[in-house]
Motif scaffolding. Structure first.
Motif, PDB file in Angstrom:
ATOM      1  N   ASN A  44       0.790  -1.227   0.000  1.00 17.82           N
ATOM      2  CA  ASN A  44       0.000   0.000   0.000  1.00 17.82           C
ATOM      3  C   ASN A  44       0.826   1.283   0.000  1.00 17.82           C
ATOM      4  O   ASN A  44       0.283   2.368   0.183  1.00 17.82           O
ATOM      5  CB  ASN A  44      -0.971   0.034   1.197  1.00 17.82           C
ATOM      6  CG  ASN A  44      -2.367  -0.298   0.736  1.00 17.82           C
ATOM      7  OD1 ASN A  44      -2.589  -0.526  -0.459  1.00 17.82           O
ATOM      8  ND2 ASN A  44      -3.313  -0.311   1.657  1.00 17.82           N
ATOM      9  N   ALA A  45       2.138   1.145  -0.177  1.00 18.54           N
ATOM     10  CA  ALA A  45       2.983   2.341  -0.187  1.00 18.54           C
ATOM     11  C   ALA A  45       2.693   3.182  -1.424  1.00 18.54           C
ATOM     12  O   ALA A  45       2.973   4.378  -1.456  1.00 18.54           O
ATOM     13  CB  ALA A  45       4.452   1.937  -0.171  1.00 18.54           C
ATOM     14  N   GLY A  46       2.155   2.532  -2.468  1.00 20.89           N
ATOM     15  CA  GLY A  46       1.845   3.256  -3.697  1.00 20.89           C
ATOM     16  C   GLY A  46       2.743   2.851  -4.853  1.00 20.89           C
ATOM     17  O   GLY A  46       2.913   3.600  -5.824  1.00 20.89           O
ATOM     18  N   LYS A  47       3.305   1.633  -4.795  1.00 19.46           N
ATOM     19  CA  LYS A  47       4.243   1.176  -5.828  1.00 19.46           C
ATOM     20  C   LYS A  47       3.561   0.992  -7.184  1.00 19.46           C
ATOM     21  O   LYS A  47       4.043   1.474  -8.200  1.00 19.46           O
ATOM     22  CB  LYS A  47       4.895  -0.158  -5.397  1.00 19.46           C
ATOM     23  CG  LYS A  47       5.691  -0.049  -4.113  1.00 19.46           C
ATOM     24  CD  LYS A  47       6.310  -1.373  -3.708  1.00 19.46           C
ATOM     25  CE  LYS A  47       5.265  -2.434  -3.366  1.00 19.46           C
ATOM     26  NZ  LYS A  47       4.389  -2.087  -2.230  1.00 19.46           N
ATOM     27  N   SER A  48       2.427   0.275  -7.158  1.00 20.26           N
ATOM     28  CA  SER A  48       1.722   0.037  -8.425  1.00 20.26           C
ATOM     29  C   SER A  48       1.295   1.363  -9.044  1.00 20.26           C
ATOM     30  O   SER A  48       1.407   1.552 -10.255  1.00 20.26           O
ATOM     31  CB  SER A  48       0.480  -0.813  -8.199  1.00 20.26           C
ATOM     32  OG  SER A  48       0.803  -1.916  -7.411  1.00 20.26           O
ATOM     33  N   SER A  49       0.805   2.262  -8.205  1.00 19.59           N
ATOM     34  CA  SER A  49       0.365   3.562  -8.724  1.00 19.59           C
ATOM     35  C   SER A  49       1.533   4.322  -9.334  1.00 19.59           C
ATOM     36  O   SER A  49       1.401   4.967 -10.370  1.00 19.59           O
ATOM     37  CB  SER A  49      -0.246   4.402  -7.607  1.00 19.59           C
ATOM     38  OG  SER A  49      -1.258   3.674  -6.969  1.00 19.59           O
TER      39      SER A  49
ATOM     40  N   LYS B  78       2.801   9.565  -2.235  1.00 18.68           N
ATOM     41  CA  LYS B  78       1.526  10.182  -1.826  1.00 18.68           C
ATOM     42  C   LYS B  78       1.773  11.526  -1.135  1.00 18.68           C
ATOM     43  O   LYS B  78       1.166  11.818  -0.104  1.00 18.68           O
ATOM     44  CB  LYS B  78       0.748   9.258  -0.875  1.00 18.68           C
ATOM     45  CG  LYS B  78       0.610   7.831  -1.372  1.00 18.68           C
ATOM     46  CD  LYS B  78      -0.309   7.032  -0.469  1.00 18.68           C
ATOM     47  CE  LYS B  78      -0.167   5.532  -0.721  1.00 18.68           C
ATOM     48  NZ  LYS B  78      -1.025   4.712   0.138  1.00 18.68           N
TER      49      LYS B  78
ATOM     50  N   ASP C 170       0.916  14.251  -1.827  1.00 19.02           N
ATOM     51  CA  ASP C 170      -0.267  15.131  -1.785  1.00 19.02           C
ATOM     52  C   ASP C 170      -0.994  15.017  -0.454  1.00 19.02           C
ATOM     53  O   ASP C 170      -1.782  15.881  -0.067  1.00 19.02           O
ATOM     54  CB  ASP C 170      -1.220  14.786  -2.944  1.00 19.02           C
ATOM     55  CG  ASP C 170      -1.611  13.318  -2.975  1.00 19.02           C
ATOM     56  OD1 ASP C 170      -2.780  13.012  -2.755  1.00 19.02           O
ATOM     57  OD2 ASP C 170      -0.718  12.460  -3.209  1.00 19.02           O
TER      58      ASP C 170
ATOM     59  N   SER D 134       3.908  12.323  -6.063  1.00 22.33           N
ATOM     60  CA  SER D 134       2.500  11.934  -5.970  1.00 22.33           C
ATOM     61  C   SER D 134       2.040  11.354  -7.302  1.00 22.33           C
ATOM     62  O   SER D 134       2.089  12.018  -8.321  1.00 22.33           O
ATOM     63  CB  SER D 134       1.620  13.131  -5.611  1.00 22.33           C
ATOM     64  OG  SER D 134       0.262  12.778  -5.818  1.00 22.33           O
ATOM     65  N   SER D 135       1.601  10.109  -7.255  1.00 21.10           N
ATOM     66  CA  SER D 135       1.092   9.487  -8.476  1.00 21.10           C
ATOM     67  C   SER D 135      -0.257  10.084  -8.816  1.00 21.10           C
ATOM     68  O   SER D 135      -0.680  10.055  -9.964  1.00 21.10           O
ATOM     69  CB  SER D 135       0.943   7.982  -8.282  1.00 21.10           C
ATOM     70  OG  SER D 135       2.139   7.447  -7.800  1.00 21.10           O
ATOM     71  N   LYS D 136      -0.910  10.612  -7.810  1.00 22.96           N
ATOM     72  CA  LYS D 136      -2.251  11.156  -8.010  1.00 22.96           C
ATOM     73  C   LYS D 136      -2.187  12.481  -8.766  1.00 22.96           C
ATOM     74  O   LYS D 136      -2.908  12.656  -9.748  1.00 22.96           O
ATOM     75  CB  LYS D 136      -2.912  11.358  -6.640  1.00 22.96           C
ATOM     76  CG  LYS D 136      -4.408  11.492  -6.711  1.00 22.96           C
ATOM     77  CD  LYS D 136      -4.973  11.389  -5.313  1.00 22.96           C
ATOM     78  CE  LYS D 136      -6.497  11.281  -5.362  1.00 22.96           C
ATOM     79  NZ  LYS D 136      -7.049  11.075  -4.021  1.00 22.96           N
TER      80      LYS D 136
HETATM   81  P1  GDP Z   1       1.173  -0.848  -3.598  1.00 18.01           P
HETATM   82  O1  GDP Z   1       0.559  -1.902  -2.741  1.00 18.01           O
HETATM   83  O2  GDP Z   1       2.447  -0.330  -2.997  1.00 18.01           O
HETATM   84  O3  GDP Z   1       1.355  -1.248  -5.018  1.00 18.01           O
HETATM   85  O4  GDP Z   1       0.165   0.416  -3.554  1.00 18.01           O
HETATM   86  P2  GDP Z   1      -0.931   0.886  -4.613  1.00 18.01           P
HETATM   87  O5  GDP Z   1      -0.280   1.568  -5.755  1.00 18.01           O
HETATM   88  O6  GDP Z   1      -1.842  -0.248  -4.900  1.00 18.01           O
HETATM   89  O7  GDP Z   1      -1.667   2.018  -3.791  1.00 18.01           O
HETATM   90  C1  GDP Z   1      -2.290   1.783  -2.552  1.00 18.01           C
HETATM   91  C2  GDP Z   1      -3.350   2.826  -2.299  1.00 18.01           C
HETATM   92  O8  GDP Z   1      -2.782   4.118  -2.217  1.00 18.01           O
HETATM   93  C3  GDP Z   1      -4.399   2.896  -3.416  1.00 18.01           C
HETATM   94  O9  GDP Z   1      -5.658   3.083  -2.829  1.00 18.01           O
HETATM   95  C4  GDP Z   1      -3.998   4.129  -4.221  1.00 18.01           C
HETATM   96  O10 GDP Z   1      -5.103   4.751  -4.837  1.00 18.01           O
HETATM   97  C5  GDP Z   1      -3.391   5.010  -3.146  1.00 18.01           C
HETATM   98  N1  GDP Z   1      -2.361   5.893  -3.719  1.00 18.01           N
HETATM   99  C6  GDP Z   1      -1.301   5.516  -4.474  1.00 18.01           C
HETATM  100  N2  GDP Z   1      -0.558   6.594  -4.829  1.00 18.01           N
HETATM  101  C7  GDP Z   1      -1.177   7.674  -4.302  1.00 18.01           C
HETATM  102  C8  GDP Z   1      -0.890   9.106  -4.320  1.00 18.01           C
HETATM  103  O11 GDP Z   1       0.102   9.585  -4.912  1.00 18.01           O
HETATM  104  N3  GDP Z   1      -1.717   9.904  -3.644  1.00 18.01           N
HETATM  105  C9  GDP Z   1      -2.811   9.427  -2.977  1.00 18.01           C
HETATM  106  N4  GDP Z   1      -3.583  10.286  -2.335  1.00 18.01           N
HETATM  107  N5  GDP Z   1      -3.106   8.112  -2.946  1.00 18.01           N
HETATM  108  C10 GDP Z   1      -2.320   7.245  -3.587  1.00 18.01           C
END
Ligand code: GDP
Length: 427
Positions: A228-233, A317, A319, A329-331
């Motif tokens: 959930n760190a945001g790797k996929s995003s 993240k 943001d 921020s991927s968002k």
């Molecule tokens: P992974 O498990 O590390 O691959 O994480 P994900 O990419 O699946 O992201 C986990 C959650 O964080 C998801 O609900 C995304 O929508 C959220 N998320 C990812 N990147 C960002 C960002 O840059 N900003 C915000 N606000 N949320 C993000």
């Protein structure tokens, strides 16, 4: 030696396109071209091209196009070669190929045209490897590099090494016919000095040679961090498209995903990993094991809100609030360019290290052979010091053999199979 039959293949990639090339090489190439064009094609047409209708079985017209004629030995393969440039698409080139096959051609294997070029002395193995690298090049930089080697940058150097090893091995072999006291007193010393000269030339080449691995294989950039760190995003954001599954529940990215992209002219294999954390779920545990392995092999690790030694640390993240590391921020897209710059800068540094010295590139295969030859030379030195002439002769022969494999002065079917199977059909 190879069967001198006539081989054919579609040399252009499948799919929709303006032009497709069907390449034919071998003793029957002109006869086949005569059948298909309905006019006499011969060596007199070499270096020219003409526009004509292509005919299939029962003389039905199958396409219109250009015919290019190359006469042996002045062709890519060294044999008679005819290229049919017809219309592209999925059907037209197949029909031309079928016509060629029914007129007496045989479907070529992968890399068979280049294999024949090698067997006919048109290029050496180090140039053939450059052909593969040029076709496989992911960036302009990698292509420039391959072209330099294609022009035989390494051939001369390798041939000199081979010639010296061969000469040394012949001298020692010759000495076996004499008894110790029949040989000149300084014979062993002279051979020893020549062995040392060769070894230091090889070492010098290896130390100045650039592995060029970064350009050929791409840099492995691994995104690491807890679930959930945001790797996929971040992977998606860097690619500019949706690729990995993004999910708000932790531990969804079980497999690593690899995507090619270009960062600052460098080919990059960007990889998203399963979250680095302990888990009882066995499938996920395997994913984590693979993630650890990836991190250890990575050229660059991008660590999302966690500590990985030597990594580029980012605060994902951003943001949502401040944190440690490069804010991304991927968002919102904030910081993505900054991250790309940081990656490009690291790649330049890695490459600068590779480029120290002005030597040409060396492929993994070549490096292995050069390493083997050094090991064998050092064993030869021990044998000479003993002196164990028979042993020394054997080691020097092994050295010549390893060096001969660099250019293909020495080759085995296995070597050719493994090298040319990396090619595509039609090359
Ligand atoms: P992974 O498990 O590390 O691959 O994480 P994900 O990419 O699946 O992201 C986990 C959650 O964080 C998801 O609900 C995304 O929508 C959220 N998320 C990812 N990147 C960002 C960002 O840059 N900003 C915000 N606000 N949320 C993000």
């Amino acid at each position: 030696m190879y069967e001198p039959d006539t081989i054919a293949a579609i040399a252009t990639p499948p799919g929709r396109g303006g032009v497709a090339v069907v390449r034919v090489s071998g003793p029957e190439a002109f006869a086949i071209a005569s059948r298909i064009t309905g006019r006499m094609v011969g060596a007199a047409d070499a270096g020219r091209f003409f526009h004509t209708t292509f005919h299939g079985g029962r003389s039905c017209s199958i396409d219109d196009g250009l015919v290019l004629v190359f006469a042996s030995p002045h062709s890519y393969t060294g044999e008679d070669v005819v290229e049919f440039q017809g219309h592209g698409g999925s059907v037209a080139p197949r029909r031309v190929l079928e016509a060629v096959l029914s007129a007496g051609g045989r479907l070529a294997h992968r890399g068979e045209f280049t294999l024949r070029a090698f067997l006919n002395g048109r290029l050496d193995l180090s140039s053939a490897e450059a052909v593969i690298d040029l076709v496989d090049a992911k960036t302009s930089r990698a292509a420039t590099d391959a072209v330099r080697r294609l022009h035989g940058g390494l051939k001369d150097v390798f041939e000199k090494f081979y010639a010296s090893a061969l000469e040394l091995s012949a001298s020692v072999e010759h000495a076996l016919d004499f008894s110790e006291d029949e040989l000149p007193t300084d014979f062993a010393d002279e051979i020893m000095a020549d062995v040392e000269t060769l070894a230091s030339a090889i070492r010098c080449h290896l130390s100045t040679a650039r592995e060029g691995k970064l350009l050929r294989e791409g840099a492995l950039v691994v995104l690491a961090g807890p679930p959930n760190a945001g790797k996929s995003s971040l992977l998606n954001a860097l690619l500019g498209e949706k690729r990995a599954i993004v999910s708000p529940c932790a531990g969804t990215t079980r497999d690593s995903i690899e995507e090619w992209l270009e960062i600052g002219g460098w080919p990059v294999r960007l990889t998203d990993t399963a979250g680095l954390r302990d888990t009882s779920d066995s499938i996920e545990a395997e994913g984590i094991e693979r993630a650890r392995d990836l991190v250890s092999r990575a050229d660059i690790v991008v660590a999302l809100d966690c500590d990985v030694p030597g990594a580029i640390r980012v605060h994902a993240k951003c943001d949502l609030g401040p944190g440690d590391g490069l804010p991304v921020s991927s968002k919102t897209g904030e910081g993505l360019d900054g991250l790309k710059c940081a990656i490009a800068e690291r790649l330049s540094n890695i490459s600068a290290k590779e480029e120290e010295g002005d030597g040409a590139d060396v492929t993994t295969r070549q490096k292995e052979l050069l390493d083997v030859s050094l090991t064998v030379l050092s064993r030869a030195r021990d044998a000479l010091a003993a002196p164990e002439w028979v042993l020394a002769a054997g080691e020097l022969r092994a050295c010549a053999e390893a060096l001969g494999r660099l250019t293909g002065k020495v080759y085995s079917d296995d070597l050719l199979d493994s090298l040319f199977s990396r090619f595509c059909v039609g090359k």
